[in-house]
Scaffold this motif. Sequence first.
Motif, PDB file in Angstrom:
ATOM      1  N   PRO A1284       0.837  -1.213   0.000  1.00 50.00           N
ATOM      2  CA  PRO A1284       0.000   0.000   0.000  1.00 50.00           C
ATOM      3  C   PRO A1284       0.867   1.257   0.000  1.00 50.00           C
ATOM      4  N   GLU A1285       0.400   2.257  -0.708  1.00 45.96           N
ATOM      5  CA  GLU A1285       1.103   3.537  -0.778  1.00 45.96           C
ATOM      6  C   GLU A1285       0.193   4.654  -0.289  1.00 45.96           C
ATOM      7  N   PHE A1286       0.697   5.411   0.664  1.00 47.84           N
ATOM      8  CA  PHE A1286      -0.105   6.490   1.234  1.00 47.84           C
ATOM      9  C   PHE A1286      -0.308   7.598   0.200  1.00 47.84           C
ATOM     10  N   VAL A1287      -1.540   8.058   0.133  1.00 50.31           N
ATOM     11  CA  VAL A1287      -1.872   9.223  -0.657  1.00 50.31           C
ATOM     12  C   VAL A1287      -2.067  10.429   0.255  1.00 50.31           C
ATOM     13  N   ILE A1288      -2.784  10.173   1.395  1.00 45.94           N
ATOM     14  CA  ILE A1288      -2.990  11.185   2.427  1.00 45.94           C
ATOM     15  C   ILE A1288      -2.616  10.556   3.761  1.00 45.94           C
ATOM     16  N   PRO A1289      -1.645  11.083   4.491  1.00 49.35           N
ATOM     17  CA  PRO A1289      -0.758  12.200   4.151  1.00 49.35           C
ATOM     18  C   PRO A1289       0.309  11.769   3.149  1.00 49.35           C
ATOM     19  N   ALA A1290       0.744  12.692   2.280  1.00 47.32           N
ATOM     20  CA  ALA A1290       1.690  12.358   1.217  1.00 47.32           C
ATOM     21  C   ALA A1290       3.126  12.359   1.705  1.00 47.32           C
ATOM     22  N   ASP A1306     -14.232  13.230  19.057  1.00 43.15           N
ATOM     23  CA  ASP A1306     -14.762  12.855  17.745  1.00 43.15           C
ATOM     24  C   ASP A1306     -14.477  13.912  16.679  1.00 43.15           C
ATOM     25  N   TYR A1307     -13.575  14.820  16.990  1.00 41.97           N
ATOM     26  CA  TYR A1307     -13.191  15.829  16.000  1.00 41.97           C
ATOM     27  C   TYR A1307     -12.397  15.136  14.880  1.00 41.97           C
ATOM     28  N   LEU A1308     -12.818  15.362  13.627  1.00 37.50           N
ATOM     29  CA  LEU A1308     -12.159  14.722  12.482  1.00 37.50           C
ATOM     30  C   LEU A1308     -10.847  15.464  12.191  1.00 37.50           C
ATOM     31  N   LEU A1309      -9.761  14.767  12.438  1.00 35.35           N
ATOM     32  CA  LEU A1309      -8.455  15.368  12.192  1.00 35.35           C
ATOM     33  C   LEU A1309      -8.027  15.211  10.734  1.00 35.35           C
ATOM     34  N   LEU A1310      -8.263  14.026  10.194  1.00 36.93           N
ATOM     35  CA  LEU A1310      -7.722  13.725   8.864  1.00 36.93           C
ATOM     36  C   LEU A1310      -8.383  12.453   8.368  1.00 36.93           C
ATOM     37  N   THR A1311      -8.597  12.376   7.073  1.00 38.41           N
ATOM     38  CA  THR A1311      -9.043  11.124   6.455  1.00 38.41           C
ATOM     39  C   THR A1311      -7.851  10.518   5.757  1.00 38.41           C
ATOM     40  N   VAL A1312      -7.370   9.432   6.300  1.00 36.07           N
ATOM     41  CA  VAL A1312      -6.190   8.755   5.767  1.00 36.07           C
ATOM     42  C   VAL A1312      -6.604   7.957   4.537  1.00 36.07           C
ATOM     43  N   LYS A1313      -5.770   8.011   3.498  1.00 38.00           N
ATOM     44  CA  LYS A1313      -6.072   7.268   2.281  1.00 38.00           C
ATOM     45  C   LYS A1313      -4.791   6.664   1.729  1.00 38.00           C
ATOM     46  N   ALA A1314      -4.886   5.395   1.314  1.00 37.15           N
ATOM     47  CA  ALA A1314      -3.757   4.704   0.691  1.00 37.15           C
ATOM     48  C   ALA A1314      -4.285   3.910  -0.492  1.00 37.15           C
ATOM     49  N   LEU A1315      -3.420   3.625  -1.428  1.00 36.88           N
ATOM     50  CA  LEU A1315      -3.754   2.865  -2.631  1.00 36.88           C
ATOM     51  C   LEU A1315      -2.861   1.651  -2.722  1.00 36.88           C
ATOM     52  N   GLU A1321      -9.101  -9.222  -4.989  1.00 36.59           N
ATOM     53  CA  GLU A1321      -9.920  -8.891  -3.817  1.00 36.59           C
ATOM     54  C   GLU A1321      -9.098  -8.803  -2.553  1.00 36.59           C
ATOM     55  N   ASN A1322      -8.201  -9.737  -2.337  1.00 35.79           N
ATOM     56  CA  ASN A1322      -7.455  -9.751  -1.073  1.00 35.79           C
ATOM     57  C   ASN A1322      -6.237  -8.830  -1.117  1.00 35.79           C
ATOM     58  N   ASN A1323      -5.424  -9.003  -2.142  1.00 38.12           N
ATOM     59  CA  ASN A1323      -4.163  -8.245  -2.184  1.00 38.12           C
ATOM     60  C   ASN A1323      -4.403  -6.753  -2.278  1.00 38.12           C
ATOM     61  N   GLY A1324      -5.503  -6.309  -2.823  1.00 35.71           N
ATOM     62  CA  GLY A1324      -5.735  -4.893  -2.985  1.00 35.71           C
ATOM     63  C   GLY A1324      -6.620  -4.269  -1.924  1.00 35.71           C
ATOM     64  N   LYS A1325      -7.130  -5.050  -0.959  1.00 38.61           N
ATOM     65  CA  LYS A1325      -7.998  -4.525   0.088  1.00 38.61           C
ATOM     66  C   LYS A1325      -7.136  -3.906   1.190  1.00 38.61           C
ATOM     67  N   ILE A1326      -7.456  -2.656   1.575  1.00 36.68           N
ATOM     68  CA  ILE A1326      -6.619  -1.913   2.528  1.00 36.68           C
ATOM     69  C   ILE A1326      -7.435  -1.636   3.784  1.00 36.68           C
ATOM     70  N   SER A1327      -6.785  -1.847   4.925  1.00 40.52           N
ATOM     71  CA  SER A1327      -7.360  -1.460   6.218  1.00 40.52           C
ATOM     72  C   SER A1327      -6.397  -0.500   6.894  1.00 40.52           C
ATOM     73  N   TYR A1328      -6.955   0.380   7.784  1.00 44.34           N
ATOM     74  CA  TYR A1328      -6.170   1.444   8.409  1.00 44.34           C
ATOM     75  C   TYR A1328      -6.107   1.216   9.907  1.00 44.34           C
ATOM     76  N   HIS A1329      -4.926   1.461  10.497  1.00 46.78           N
ATOM     77  CA  HIS A1329      -4.705   1.205  11.913  1.00 46.78           C
ATOM     78  C   HIS A1329      -3.767   2.262  12.467  1.00 46.78           C
ATOM     79  N   LEU A1330      -3.667   2.255  13.784  1.00 45.82           N
ATOM     80  CA  LEU A1330      -2.645   3.003  14.499  1.00 45.82           C
ATOM     81  C   LEU A1330      -1.681   2.003  15.099  1.00 45.82           C
ATOM     82  N   GLN A1331      -0.405   2.357  15.163  1.00 46.04           N
ATOM     83  CA  GLN A1331       0.577   1.420  15.697  1.00 46.04           C
ATOM     84  C   GLN A1331       1.097   1.938  17.024  1.00 46.04           C
TER      85      GLN A1331
END
Length: 1957
Positions: A1284-1290, A1306-1315, A1321-1331
Amino acid sequence: MTNLPPVFTQRLNNIVLYENVPVGTVVFRLEGYDPEGSNVTFGALGSDRFSVDPVSGNITLIKPLDREETDSLTFLVSIRDRVNPSGESEQDNKVEQPITFIILDENDNPPEFQKTPYEADVNEDAKVGTTIFDGILVKDRDTIGDSLDLKCLPQQQSPEACSKFRLELLQREATVLTAAVVLNDTLNYNQRMIYHFQIEASDGVHKTQTTFEARVKDVQDKPPVFQGSLSTVINEDSPINTLVLTVHARDGDTGEPRKIVFDLLENPNDYFLLDSHSGELRTAKPLDREALEDSTGLISLLIRAREVVNGVPSDDPLTSATAKATVTIRDVNDSPPQFNKKEYSVSLLENTPIGTPLALDMSVSDADVGINSKFALRLDDVSGVFDVEPKLVTGYSQVNIRVANGTLDYENPNQRKFIVLVIAEETDTNPKLSSTATITVSVMDANDNKPTFDQESYSATVSEAAQPGQYITTITAKDVDSGSYGDAGIHYSLSGTGAELFHVNEQTGVITLANCHEEQPQTSNRRQRRDLIGGDVVGLAGLEMLSMEAEPETREINTEPTVQYTLITQMPEATSASANDDKTASGKAMPQTCLDYETETTYFLSYKATDDNGQGQTSVVSLRISVNDANDSPPVCESPLYRASVDEGSVVFDSPLVVKARDADSLSSISYRIIGSPQIENIFAIDKQSGQISIRPNASLDVTNLQSDQLIFMVEANDGLFTANCGVNITVRDVNNHAPSFQQLNYSAIVEENSEIGTSVERVQATDLDTGKNAELRYRIQQGSFDDFGIDERTGEIFVSRKLDYDRRNTYQLQVQASDLGTPSLTGTATLVINVQNSNDKDPYFAPPTQHAEVRADAATGQLVYTLIALDPDVPNHNALEFAATDDITAIDKEGKELPHNEQFKEYFAIARNGKVLVNKQLDRNLFAVMRINVLVTDSTAPNVQQGKGLLIIQIIDVNKIPPRFNAPWTPEQPLIKLQMVEEQPIGTILTTLQATDDDSSIGEFNITANEYFAINHTTGVIFTTARLDYEAIKEVKFLATVSDTGVPALTATADIVVDIINLNDNEPHFTQAEYFFNITENSPQGTVAGKVEAHDADVGAFGELTYTLIGENTKYFTIDTYTGNLMVANASILDREQLKELTLSVVAQDKAPATVQKSATATIHINILDVNDNPPVFTRPVYNSTVAENAAYQPPAALLQVEATDLDEGLYGDVRYIITAGNELALFKLDAQSGIIYPAQSLSGKHGIYELTISARDTQGSGTMESIAKAIITVLQVNRHRPEFVIPALTNATIEIPGDIVQPDYLLLTVKALDNDTDENNGKISYHLQVNNQNVQETTEFKINEVTGELRARQQLNRKNRANYDIILVARDAGNPPFESLRLLSVSIVDANENRPEFPDASNPYKVSINENSGRDVKIGHIQAGSRSKHNRDIFYYMLLGNEDGAFYVDKLTGDIYTNKSLDREETDSYTLYILASIKSDLHISEEERASFSIKTLNRDNTVAKVGITVLDVNDNAPVFEKSIYYAGVNANAQMNAAITLVNATDADAGKNAKIEYMIVASNLYKFGASKSTGSIVPSPFAISQDGRISANTIMAEYNQDRFELEIMARELEAPQRSASTKVNIWVFDGTQLVRVILSRPPEEVYNEQEEIIAELRNATQHRIIVDEIRFHLDSIGRIRMDWCDLYFHAVDPQTQQIAPVDEILKDIDRNYDYLKDYYAGFAIENVVPAYIAIVQDEFDLAVAGLVALVIVLFVGVISFIVLCCCLKHWNLSVPVETRRKEALIKKQIIEDLNTTENPLWIEQKLKLYEEQELTMQVFSEPDHISNSDAPGHLDHRSSLEQVHGHHHHHHHGQSVDNTYATIQPRNNQNRIGAGGGLSSAGGGSLRNGAGGTGGVSAGGVSGTGLLLARIDPHSNDFADYATLRNNRAPSLYEFTGSTFQAPIRDGDDAVAELI
């Protein structure tokens, strides 16, 4: 007939290319041909990277190559013939063939980090050396380049990261590298929680970077940390419970800090109470400062801070800490200042530098506070040496006493001890309390004086025979320092070449001779010559030469001298008594010494004295030790063998024979004596002192009486102790008894002192009555030349060999010697006196004054008759003289009568400037027999005219008519003589003697044509051989023989001579090659021809016929044809290449001569056995397996596996090619036919499975008959290919800022997006987490993220006051197998919306800085500093906004320092204005679009932007540069001194004083008229140059008329380093008649600006160099200055001859190129191009015609009066418009009548132009009124411009009407003849009457010369000038006027005025 297909002529496989070949490069050229010879074309199929030129066959790269995509490319190329020449057809043959390019790797790919990003957690207590991460993997797709390497680069936010961590390489190769991150320093969570640094991978060329993040984990290991100040002051009278101070502390562990409580551990007198929770310290009871033990009023408290652990304060050292607090109680002034001691003592070295503090522990204090504690310090020091600081003290201070004035010198007794009083006294109190302290300063000695010698240098002497220990001298030095620093500590030593030969006592300075033999037992060979003493001397019978370097018993005979010294000794078998018996004893007992006078006479040594026992300061003096000589060396012969020759009968030697021996001992005296047989001693005697050998008076030298002509004996040289023997060889020869004799004993010559090297001065000649070698002479100068003259040794010509200097030497007396080549050589001498002439001041003269020449009456035109001879004693060569004939030429006929003068006499002979007299016209002796020509010679190099006159008499001689005849059998009809001669005759053999007769004269000379074999005696006619005659080389010799008589002219007869050569048998056979190399294929059958040998015999007949036979061990396998030389197979069993690759035979060639004279030759034959294709390829394995992932690269393709087959055959038959024959139906794979490597042919994505390929291997590059089969099984595996490659943040380290103090849940700080590029179906499905802690979570304490949408929100309320910054690790993870995830660091900052941004102070902004140009890169030039009024001391970062577009500067992001980024060039940019932004953002990116949107006006008002003005200061780094490399100009020969000529301009790109330059004339090279070489530079220069570059005349230029100067101008800087530039200025000196004038209806300033364009057009039209001389305002006909018109004057130069071209030639060129010039001329308003000066030629006034002229004038006046009367009557009745039309018709009619020609004159663009009569004066009159517009030209009678000039007055017909326009021609001085109306006069107003060819008079337009006046009709004018009588109606002479007839069309609005031309 079958049309054969075309063929390629090259191998098209394995063409090597590098992948970095540029697009457009021709990488290969196809070559081929068609057997039928038709044209072929080329093409290509299946390649998108190459294009093929169909005609040339060039293969051009059209797309870039990438080896990583594919390492070989194969496609089809075609060649096509053309059956039908008219074009392509179906019958054309087309051949296609594959071509393969092998792509070689280049280092063009950067390294790639794998499995990024890299991050790790590390506890803050981790030990140094701990590996915190070992997963760094770097790969490089290139196979070449340096090994991979890693480098740590710190980030701005973590500058110390690379010191905290280090990179440790685990595996390092060229294509892969693994590494680990290792802890390098201790960590502290409280100092930094996260470290970021860049890891840079490099392959030597390319670099790649990635980020590493190390997170520090907190450990509860830090005690509490006190914060704030723990010191305070309180008044002594403060009440109880007064707040003294508040104690602050925090937990040292900031991760999860604990609560802190306080208590007091030390509380003197229980004065204070401490609140355990708030930390407030208050007074507990009244304070008493005087009761304190510390008189300063200071109370020290010990405070403890403890962490609350589990609700209980902990006493553990890791959870508690103590701090000391001080409370000062203010008191009244009751204490004076006090020193810590009353007395001090200190020592210091002398020469202590000023400012050095004394080593004292001194302090002073006042127990009071405030103004009561302020006091001053001063010194009571009578010496004034010391000073105290500080001068003012408050309370307490350390005191420094420094050396302030003067230099301490221990050698001065008054400065060895000082007592200083220090006084401390209060300043602001009353009374002022004070105290004192005493300092005792002792000065110690320092080693500050060098030892000194009494003398600057010393000398001593010692004998070379001195023995070791011999005393030489004593040298001592003195030192004024004490102890070991002085005299007691001085040590002495010697250094330098030879210092080891002497010994010096280091303490006493006594110098003695050292014992060198103990130190160097075998150091030198200089004493070896002493071994030569004991040799015995014998007679002549036993002479031999012994090498000094040989062993004593070694004897080598050597008859010639060698470079080694030799000694003559006795042969072993000879016996004789020793001649040195009385000397041998002394020679053997000589003791060895260390010094050798012969090796070194003087030793120059350095004598050094060093104090402090050799460790201190040093002084050095020179010591010269001279060695006195002793007799310890034997004599040595200067030559090992002396040779001399003497004529028999002589009583003396030709030149003295002196035997010389050298003795290295200067004291030795050598005596000589002859050792030899009695016969020798009776013949020769020797001078004992000089060694000169002489012939005894009564001796007889007769070769017949001597046994040999060589007399050999020895001469003994004796120095009194040692001897040496020198060999003498005297040759007695036959007599050469005539010495050369000069024709004169005394010669004299004169030479100019400026003569060139090589200039001939005189030729001396000598003769010798001997013949042969004895008569061949060689010349040399014995003395007197001082190397200034040389002589040609063969001709005797004496020439100048170096530059002469009259002031140095003006007379030379040369002694010239001529020596013959006889043995011995005889000589003669003569004296030549040469006088050097100082100046050129003598006229040339003819020598003799009357010179005679003869020429045949039938001489051809152009034949050289004679060369005039003239002399000038002051010219260096004949070329300086120029010859010419005068008009005074007379002739005498063959009867001796003088003929009357005839102008035709000038035409028969021409005299060139070099004096050559040539026949110019066919001579006629019947017309004249003698021609007398008066000639003139001129010295062209003289500063003034120097001429001489002479007379040349040319005799026309009659012609000889009857030629001679050869004797029979020669006849004129058959001029053939046949002769014979046997080959191999000796040179000089006579062939025949030619004889001839002549009827009318005698035989003069015989000659034959040049040939290699024969020559003839020109007088006797004897023909003899000059070279060896070889029948095999030439069978006959042909040449022509001629005989000439003595008649004038001499006639000849010619004979064809043919000499037949008779053959002999004299040549051996020769093979064409010494070695033959034949190839034959293995298994060839019997009889196969392997090759052919060939030999030749130059003999003919049987002697030249050859037979061949074989010899050697392999002859049974081969046979040879006896006559043809064909080598054939006799036994094929040996022809097996696998058994034997090569064998050798020998062949013999014999001729057929009889056995007694038979000759033969031998050659070697090498037979190479060639391979045949008889072995099939064999695979190394039957089955090949490979597994590959579906994401295997295919562009460039990745190698999957490689098959390999071997073939035992070699060359082409062993060259295997591979092909897939089955299993590749989907075309998924491709096989490199050459390497056997299988690659993916397309993407394997989605094509997983098992593929079985069938591989065929075929030899002969795939076209052979042998084949093998193998299997290749490839398994394709399915993989997750993309991360996966991050689009937001770049950005990898992104920061978001949230304004405000509180962020709601619940204040929206940022919508994270990756491609993810995986599409399934499996290899291209992306989930978002905090580490967190390496664990992926959806929530943390503060934040949460939606797994599917990527929305990052606040989980709880965030308060900026509690915490303003958060670091979050974002994770994007796909669902593939294995899963890939990418990490991104996000920083969240809560910022105060009202917080002040950083601003620059107005006082500093804008900033002004300057820097010298060329200062280099990374030079700091300034500093900017922004401040913030915020209470938070946030870091400020600086960013460049505008003004740095060329990248010349950069700003330090953290400090604000401005640096140069490159070396600045002021000449390119002299100032910069930078706009630099101050921001609190540490990672601010400003796009180019944002930069473009900035407004300078807005930025100037923005206080967050610094305006930095940078001025680049000049450095003198540019040389002057002239505008032109060469200038051209002219100057009038009549110009006066200081007349301006031209302007040169040089500029210096520097500024100010660095740009100031000065001009100077370096050389003024003069080129005389017609000369192509310079006569040299004129000194002083005829020109001067001003400092603004203006060149002016520095002398009168008349003497250089028609010459050319080439000036060398230098422009030089005034400032260092005074660079310079040069240019050349060509200046032609012209007269007025050589200028051309261009009249332009434009003002001068416009013409000046456009003159380069005008010059260029004129240059193109004339093909001459155009040089503008002047631009002036134009003068109209009445002398008015036309400010809107101007005249441009120029002269034209022929670029070939460099001469000024004639004006008429230039004008004709302009006329011829009218079509080319017309548009340009009309556009630039050029009105006319005419000569600037007109010469008037006036005919002689003929009195006989005067009456007729008078009558014509009277008649003409009457007719004109009648016409005038008619015109007046008509004028009364005409209106103005009618008058205008009448005048226009008049002009039109004139044009029609005068332009009667079929040519198109230059000046007619339209049919009607104003016609300008180009004569001296033109007056235009009115015409009758019957002329109408109908007379407009329909049929113009045209004439060329040249005809118009020369034929105008002869063109009018008498039958024409008189209503015409007339032009009168009259001299300007006849103005009294002009009527009352007045004529138009020349602007100059001067006389025009001149002689023929005269050029003086009135200038046209103000220019000196004769003017022309043209009138243009004004249609509105009523005033007409009266006419004048026509003085002369002849056509103008060609020399009267030449000019362009061009006249530009009249434009509307132009005034019609009379133009002065």
